[in-house]
Scaffold this motif. Structure first.
Motif, mmCIF file in Angstrom:
data_model
loop_
_atom_site.group_PDB
_atom_site.id
_atom_site.type_symbol
_atom_site.label_atom_id
_atom_site.label_comp_id
_atom_site.label_asym_id
_atom_site.label_seq_id
_atom_site.Cartn_x
_atom_site.Cartn_y
_atom_site.Cartn_z
ATOM 1 N N ARG A 63 16.244 19.143 14.274
ATOM 2 C CA ARG A 63 15.324 20.226 14.614
ATOM 3 C C ARG A 63 13.939 19.649 14.908
ATOM 4 N N TYR A 64 13.159 20.388 15.647
ATOM 5 C CA TYR A 64 11.804 19.986 16.007
ATOM 6 C C TYR A 64 10.845 20.287 14.862
ATOM 7 N N ASN A 65 9.946 19.339 14.578
ATOM 8 C CA ASN A 65 8.931 19.535 13.553
ATOM 9 C C ASN A 65 7.558 19.604 14.217
ATOM 10 N N PRO A 66 7.062 20.793 14.532
ATOM 11 C CA PRO A 66 5.796 20.919 15.252
ATOM 12 C C PRO A 66 4.585 20.486 14.443
ATOM 13 N N ASP A 67 4.740 20.291 13.137
ATOM 14 C CA ASP A 67 3.620 19.934 12.265
ATOM 15 C C ASP A 67 3.445 18.426 12.118
ATOM 16 N N PHE A 68 4.094 17.639 12.998
ATOM 17 C CA PHE A 68 3.959 16.192 12.871
ATOM 18 C C PHE A 68 2.530 15.755 13.171
ATOM 19 N N ASP A 97 12.444 0.153 14.898
ATOM 20 C CA ASP A 97 11.491 -0.173 15.951
ATOM 21 C C ASP A 97 10.350 -0.985 15.356
ATOM 22 N N ASP A 98 9.323 -1.231 16.170
ATOM 23 C CA ASP A 98 8.196 -2.048 15.727
ATOM 24 C C ASP A 98 6.976 -1.200 15.395
ATOM 25 N N ASN A 99 7.188 -0.018 14.862
ATOM 26 C CA ASN A 99 6.091 0.862 14.480
ATOM 27 C C ASN A 99 5.961 0.909 12.965
ATOM 28 N N THR A 100 4.719 0.999 12.482
ATOM 29 C CA THR A 100 4.480 1.070 11.049
ATOM 30 C C THR A 100 5.048 2.361 10.485
ATOM 31 N N ARG A 101 5.414 2.332 9.209
ATOM 32 C CA ARG A 101 6.192 3.409 8.611
ATOM 33 C C ARG A 101 5.363 4.645 8.313
ATOM 34 N N GLY A 102 5.886 5.801 8.742
ATOM 35 C CA GLY A 102 5.371 7.095 8.341
ATOM 36 C C GLY A 102 3.969 7.419 8.839
ATOM 37 N N HIS A 103 3.454 8.558 8.357
ATOM 38 C CA HIS A 103 2.098 8.970 8.700
ATOM 39 C C HIS A 103 1.077 7.963 8.169
ATOM 40 N N LEU A 104 1.404 7.329 7.048
ATOM 41 C CA LEU A 104 0.502 6.322 6.492
ATOM 42 C C LEU A 104 0.322 5.177 7.487
ATOM 43 N N GLY A 105 1.426 4.754 8.108
ATOM 44 C CA GLY A 105 1.343 3.693 9.101
ATOM 45 C C GLY A 105 0.535 4.097 10.319
ATOM 46 N N THR A 106 0.707 5.345 10.748
ATOM 47 C CA THR A 106 -0.060 5.843 11.895
ATOM 48 C C THR A 106 -1.545 5.847 11.590
ATOM 49 N N GLU A 107 -1.916 6.341 10.407
ATOM 50 C CA GLU A 107 -3.324 6.368 10.013
ATOM 51 C C GLU A 107 -3.885 4.953 9.906
ATOM 52 N N LEU A 108 -3.071 4.038 9.389
ATOM 53 C CA LEU A 108 -3.498 2.648 9.252
ATOM 54 C C LEU A 108 -3.783 2.041 10.624
ATOM 55 N N ASN A 109 -2.892 2.272 11.583
ATOM 56 C CA ASN A 109 -3.092 1.758 12.934
ATOM 57 C C ASN A 109 -4.360 2.312 13.566
ATOM 58 N N ASN A 110 -4.625 3.596 13.323
ATOM 59 C CA ASN A 110 -5.761 4.249 13.956
ATOM 60 C C ASN A 110 -7.101 3.783 13.395
ATOM 61 N N ASP A 120 4.381 10.066 -0.889
ATOM 62 C CA ASP A 120 5.131 10.369 0.331
ATOM 63 C C ASP A 120 4.348 9.838 1.527
ATOM 64 N N ILE A 121 4.830 8.763 2.150
ATOM 65 C CA ILE A 121 4.106 8.174 3.276
ATOM 66 C C ILE A 121 4.197 9.052 4.521
ATOM 67 N N ASN A 122 5.021 10.099 4.499
ATOM 68 C CA ASN A 122 5.097 11.034 5.613
ATOM 69 C C ASN A 122 4.253 12.277 5.386
ATOM 70 N N SER A 123 3.502 12.299 4.286
ATOM 71 C CA SER A 123 2.604 13.420 4.020
ATOM 72 C C SER A 123 1.288 13.196 4.763
ATOM 73 N N PRO A 124 0.935 14.065 5.723
ATOM 74 C CA PRO A 124 -0.331 13.883 6.445
ATOM 75 C C PRO A 124 -1.535 13.896 5.517
ATOM 76 N N ILE A 160 0.833 -1.204 0.000
ATOM 77 C CA ILE A 160 0.000 0.000 0.000
ATOM 78 C C ILE A 160 0.864 1.248 0.000
ATOM 79 N N ARG A 161 2.112 1.115 0.462
ATOM 80 C CA ARG A 161 3.019 2.254 0.455
ATOM 81 C C ARG A 161 3.212 2.797 -0.956
ATOM 82 N N ASP A 162 3.130 1.922 -1.962
ATOM 83 C CA ASP A 162 3.359 2.317 -3.347
ATOM 84 C C ASP A 162 2.142 2.966 -3.992
ATOM 85 N N LEU A 163 1.108 3.210 -3.211
ATOM 86 C CA LEU A 163 -0.049 3.964 -3.700
ATOM 87 C C LEU A 163 0.024 5.420 -3.267
#
Length: 352
Positions: free
Chosen positions: A345-350, A203-216, A168-172, A162-165
């Motif tokens: 540097r800190y990324n406050p928009d994560f 680590d054992d976390n899914t990759r990028g923002h896409l992984g976070t959304e998938l988990n949620n 940028d998997i880090n794009s919110p 699904i990453r290939d769809l």
């Protein structure tokens, strides 16, 4: 002339009225429970109208695990610990692979049929297999969507890669749009979608923002972990599941290159566990990171680990050096901190 005491009311466009009324829910509404199509023992893994995922690091045998799921669905039987029961009129399976060449896709297809006990001389009428690696990102998504809406009797969709769809998997925004597509497809077509996504190396976390959304949003997230001592054994557990949890089980690759149950396998607790995103809330992360970068907006690695220990201690989360290093990896993978040259540097928009 309009009176000063009268409020002017503008008519609401009909399309706006329609849009919110379409989402209205009444306590008197009645709904049937979504049909269960995939279980592990007595635990519900997949239902029509929802989506799930398999996750794991590279070479953890995620594809072998998915082959077992598809083989069970092809025959409405049991393969490994998966039992499938696609209802009448929903027995067609769509398998979309974005990662492998046609040659390797054919090997996967053959493996599925052998697991299901089906002939390799005749393609099953209830399986549609798409090889999408050679197409552009937007075309892969378009072809999957077209197939989902055009195939009659569709019940289960597998998307390997699904990453290939996404570009940028880090794009919110892009991640949210893609997960919204999954929810739209499953709801409108009353199907179940099972996707495959890699875990971070550190680590054992899914990759990028896409992984976070998938988990949620996923109904179930399975994690496939390769045994450290026996490369032919992989363990399957649930990292997230809405239904009751199931006991982890393991499979090995036999001499015919097919997955089979690894009897009497006892999964070991990993001693190299990474940092899990559930350990600290988003609010507390922001509080600690804002404190850390309040004195300087760029911090070198040599200073970062110690500052992480200090700033996270301020939110009542005391950690040692090794844990701080794992936390640093987690923060970087989630793009909560970003490395630029030799500084962070800190990324406050994560998006958490």
């Amino acid at each position: 002339m309009i009176s000063q005491n009268k409020a002017v009311s503008n008519p609401t466009p009909p399309e706006v009225i329609s849009s919110w009324r379409d989402a209205r829910l009444l306590v008197t509404d009645e709904f049937e429970s979504p049909p269960v199509i995939l279980k592990v023992e007595d635990s519900v893994v997949g239902t029509l109208g929802n989506f799930s995922a398999s996750t794991g690091k590279a070479k953890s045998k995620k594809t072998f695990n998915v082959c077992a799921i598809v083989a069970a669905a092809l025959t409405n039987g049991t393969v490994l610990n998966y039992s499938a029961s696609l209802p009448p009129g929903k027995g067609v399976i769509l398998y979309a692979d974005t990662e492998q060449s046609d040659f390797h896709c054919k090997r996967v297809l053959s493996r599925i049929l052998r697991l299901a006990g089906l002939s390799l001389d005749v393609h099953p009428s209830n399986l549609v297999f798409l090889c999408l690696r050679k197409f552009a990102t937007k075309d892969r998504l378009k072809k999957i969507e077209e197939a989902i809406y055009e195939i009659d009797g569709l019940g289960l969709v597998i998307i390997v890669g699904i990453r290939d769809l996404a570009h940028d998997i880090n794009s919110p925004g892009e991640s949210t749009d893609l997960i919204t597509k999954l929810m739209q497809w499953t709801d409108e077509r009353k199907i179940h979608i099972h996707t495959v996504l890699h875990l971070n190396k550190g680590d054992d976390n899914t990759r990028g923002h896409l992984g976070t959304e998938l988990n949620n949003k996923a109904e179930t997230v399975l994690q496939i972990t390769k045994d450290d001592l026996d490369k032919d054994i992989s363990c399957v557990s649930s990292s997230h599941i809405r239904d009751r949890d199931f006991e982890p089980f393991a499979f090995r690759i036999n001499s015919e290159a097919l997955p089979e149950p690894a009897e009497n396998y006892q999964p070991r607790q990993s001693t190299a566990k990474g940092f899990d995103y559930a350990e600290v809330s988003e609010t507390k992360h922001r509080e600690a990171l804002e404190l850390l970068f309040s004195e300087a907006d760029r911090v070198s690695y040599s200073c970062l680990i110690g500052k992480l220990q200090t700033s996270y201690a301020s939110i009542c989360y005391s950690i040692g050096i090794n844990k701080a290093k794992k936390l640093k990896t987690f923060l970087e993978n989630k793009r909560m901190i970003i490395k630029e040259d030799k500084h962070y540097r800190y990324n406050p928009d994560f998006v958490y």
